[in-house]
Scaffold this motif. Structure first.
Motif, PDB file in Angstrom:
ATOM      1  N   LYS A  20       7.862  -0.288 -20.959  1.00  0.00           N
ATOM      2  CA  LYS A  20       8.236   0.694 -19.928  1.00  0.00           C
ATOM      3  C   LYS A  20       7.120   1.712 -19.691  1.00  0.00           C
ATOM      4  O   LYS A  20       7.322   2.929 -19.649  1.00  0.00           O
ATOM      5  N   VAL A  21       5.905   1.186 -19.526  1.00  0.00           N
ATOM      6  CA  VAL A  21       4.720   2.004 -19.282  1.00  0.00           C
ATOM      7  C   VAL A  21       4.166   1.639 -17.912  1.00  0.00           C
ATOM      8  O   VAL A  21       4.036   0.460 -17.575  1.00  0.00           O
ATOM      9  N   SER A  22       3.840   2.635 -17.103  1.00  0.00           N
ATOM     10  CA  SER A  22       3.268   2.365 -15.787  1.00  0.00           C
ATOM     11  C   SER A  22       1.800   1.983 -15.923  1.00  0.00           C
ATOM     12  O   SER A  22       1.156   2.224 -16.960  1.00  0.00           O
ATOM     13  N   GLN A  23       1.253   1.381 -14.865  1.00  0.00           N
ATOM     14  CA  GLN A  23      -0.168   1.040 -14.876  1.00  0.00           C
ATOM     15  C   GLN A  23      -1.026   2.287 -15.035  1.00  0.00           C
ATOM     16  O   GLN A  23      -2.029   2.276 -15.760  1.00  0.00           O
ATOM     17  N   LEU A  24      -0.629   3.376 -14.386  1.00  0.00           N
ATOM     18  CA  LEU A  24      -1.404   4.610 -14.483  1.00  0.00           C
ATOM     19  C   LEU A  24      -1.362   5.163 -15.906  1.00  0.00           C
ATOM     20  O   LEU A  24      -2.402   5.585 -16.453  1.00  0.00           O
ATOM     21  N   GLU A  25      -0.194   5.175 -16.508  1.00  0.00           N
ATOM     22  CA  GLU A  25      -0.078   5.700 -17.867  1.00  0.00           C
ATOM     23  C   GLU A  25      -0.899   4.861 -18.841  1.00  0.00           C
ATOM     24  O   GLU A  25      -1.596   5.397 -19.709  1.00  0.00           O
ATOM     25  N   LEU A  26      -0.829   3.535 -18.706  1.00  0.00           N
ATOM     26  CA  LEU A  26      -1.606   2.673 -19.584  1.00  0.00           C
ATOM     27  C   LEU A  26      -3.102   2.891 -19.369  1.00  0.00           C
ATOM     28  O   LEU A  26      -3.875   2.922 -20.329  1.00  0.00           O
ATOM     29  N   ALA A  27      -3.494   3.065 -18.115  1.00  0.00           N
ATOM     30  CA  ALA A  27      -4.908   3.304 -17.820  1.00  0.00           C
ATOM     31  C   ALA A  27      -5.397   4.584 -18.479  1.00  0.00           C
ATOM     32  O   ALA A  27      -6.504   4.631 -19.040  1.00  0.00           O
ATOM     33  N   LEU A  28      -4.591   5.625 -18.433  1.00  0.00           N
ATOM     34  CA  LEU A  28      -4.976   6.890 -19.058  1.00  0.00           C
ATOM     35  C   LEU A  28      -5.097   6.738 -20.572  1.00  0.00           C
ATOM     36  O   LEU A  28      -6.019   7.277 -21.188  1.00  0.00           O
ATOM     37  N   SER A  82      -9.151   3.771 -18.831  1.00  0.00           N
ATOM     38  CA  SER A  82      -9.488   2.834 -17.764  1.00  0.00           C
ATOM     39  C   SER A  82      -8.962   3.416 -16.462  1.00  0.00           C
ATOM     40  O   SER A  82      -8.814   4.629 -16.328  1.00  0.00           O
ATOM     41  N   SER A  83      -8.701   2.571 -15.478  1.00  0.00           N
ATOM     42  CA  SER A  83      -8.141   3.027 -14.205  1.00  0.00           C
ATOM     43  C   SER A  83      -6.955   2.151 -13.842  1.00  0.00           C
ATOM     44  O   SER A  83      -6.887   0.975 -14.241  1.00  0.00           O
ATOM     45  N   ALA A  84      -6.033   2.707 -13.089  1.00  0.00           N
ATOM     46  CA  ALA A  84      -4.877   1.936 -12.666  1.00  0.00           C
ATOM     47  C   ALA A  84      -5.314   0.743 -11.818  1.00  0.00           C
ATOM     48  O   ALA A  84      -4.697  -0.330 -11.869  1.00  0.00           O
ATOM     49  N   ARG A  85      -6.379   0.922 -11.050  1.00  0.00           N
ATOM     50  CA  ARG A  85      -6.891  -0.167 -10.224  1.00  0.00           C
ATOM     51  C   ARG A  85      -7.359  -1.335 -11.092  1.00  0.00           C
ATOM     52  O   ARG A  85      -7.045  -2.494 -10.811  1.00  0.00           O
ATOM     53  N   HIS A  86      -8.085  -1.006 -12.166  1.00  0.00           N
ATOM     54  CA  HIS A  86      -8.575  -2.068 -13.049  1.00  0.00           C
ATOM     55  C   HIS A  86      -7.407  -2.767 -13.754  1.00  0.00           C
ATOM     56  O   HIS A  86      -7.402  -3.998 -13.885  1.00  0.00           O
TER      57      HIS A  86
END
Length: 275
Positions: free
Chosen positions: A31-39, A43-47
C-alpha cells in the motif's frame, strides 16, 4: 533434543513475468504509492513508473533498494533479481552445511539456555528444526504419527490428537495461530505455507471435556496459551525471534520461539522438574 528437517517455502515470482509487474505487485501489497516509494528509494515517480511498465530496466542496485524499502523477503529478492536478468544475490545454504555450524550451535545454546522453559527453532513452514527439553515435556504422550519427522509445530498444536485437546483456551489460541499464518502468507506469498494453513484450519476443534474446570480470569499482558499438563494448567506467553539483516535465505527463514511462563505457578512447576 535436536531435530533437523528440510522444507522450502517456494517462490511466487517467475522470471517470465518480468521484474516490473512483480515490483508493482509488492508495492500495491504494501500500500505504497509510486511517489512514496520513489522518495524512500531516492528515485523519481517517473522512473518507478517506467520500471513497473517495463519501459526501463532497473539496475541490480535499484532492484535491491526497492526490495528493501518494500520489505520484500530475502527469498523473493532473489526472484526479483532473476526476473530483472541478474544473478541471485542471496545464498540458500542447507542447515546441515558446515558453513552454518556456528548458526546451529548458537541456536542450540540459546534454546538450551531457556530450559526448563520450552523453546524451539522452526523454518518458514513451521517444521521443527531443533527443540529443548521443555518442548519434549509438552509433547509427552502424543501419538507416534504426529511425532514422526518432520515435526510441524502447527500440526502438533492444532491437530485434534495433538496438543489441541489440552489447550484450555483453544478457540483464542487457535485464532491467534491462524491469524499469524495469514499475516505470513500475505508477506511471503508462500504456496507451501498456504497449503499448511488450509490443512490445519480444517482440523475439527476438540470440545472441552465437562470435567475441565473453568480457567480463572487473569489480567495477562499478552494472550497466553493455557495448557493442561499432568493435572495442572500451565500458562505460557509466546515470543518469536528472527535474525537481523540475514544474507542467506535459510537463515532469513529461521525463527526461534520461546514459551515464557505467564504466572508464578508455572515458573515454580517448571523449575521443580529440574531441581
Amino acid at each position: 533434543m535436536t531435530l533437523l528437517a528440510t522444507g522450502t517455502t517456494g517462490s511466487a515470482a517467475s522470471a517470465d513475468r518480468g521484474v516490473g509487474p512483480l515490483l508493482r505487485a509488492w508495492r500495491e501489497r504494501r500500500k505504497v504509492s509510486q511517489l512514496e516509494l520513489a522518495l524512500r528509494a531516492d528515485s523519481s515517480a517517473r522512473h518507478i513508473s517506467f520500471v513497473e511498465t517495463g519501459r526501463s530496466r532497473p539496475s541490480e542496485e535499484m532492484v535491491l533498494r526497492l526490495a528493501e524499502h518494500l520489505d520484500v523477503p530475502v527469498r523473493e529478492r532473489n526472484s526479483l533479481l532473476v526476473a530483472a536478468g541478474y544473478a541471485p544475490r542471496y545464498r540458500e545454504t542447507p542447515l546441515d552445511d558446515p558453513a552454518l555450524d556456528a548458526v546451529r550451535a548458537g541456536m542450540e545454546r540459546l534454546i538450551q539456555g531457556y530450559e526448563p522453559y520450552p523453546a524451539l527453532v522452526v523454518d518458514a513452514t513451521y517444521n521443527v528444526l531443533a527443540a529443548n527439553r521443555g518442548i519434549t515435556m509438552l509433547l509427552a504422550d502424543l501419538p507416534e504419527s504426529l511425532l514422526a519427522p518432520p515435526l510441524n509445530a502447527m500440526r502438533l498444536t492444532l491437530h485434534p490428537e495433538g496438543l489441541a485437546p489440552r489447550i484450555r483456551n483453544l478457540p483464542e489460541w487457535r485464532g491467534h495461530l491462524l491469524a499469524q499464518m495469514e499475516r505470513q502468507i500475505a508477506l511471503h506469498r508462500s504456496a507451501p505455507l498456504r497449503t499448511l494453513y488450509e490443512e490445519v484450519a480444517a482440523y475439527p476443534v476438540p470440545r472441552t471435556t465437562p470435567e475441565t474446570e473453568p480457567v480463572e480470569a487473569v489480567p495477562y499482558f499478552a494472550l497466553p496459551m493455557l495448557i493442561e499438563h499432568e493435572g495442572r494448567t500451565l500458562s505460557f506467553i509466546s515470543s518469536i525471534s528472527t535474525f537481523n539483516t540475514p544474507m542467506d535465505v535459510t537463515v532469513a527463514e529461521l525463527a526461534i520461539e520461546t514459551l515464557l511462563p505467564a504466572d508464578p505457578a508455572t515458573v515454580k512447576y517448571l523449575h521443580s522438574l529440574v531441581d
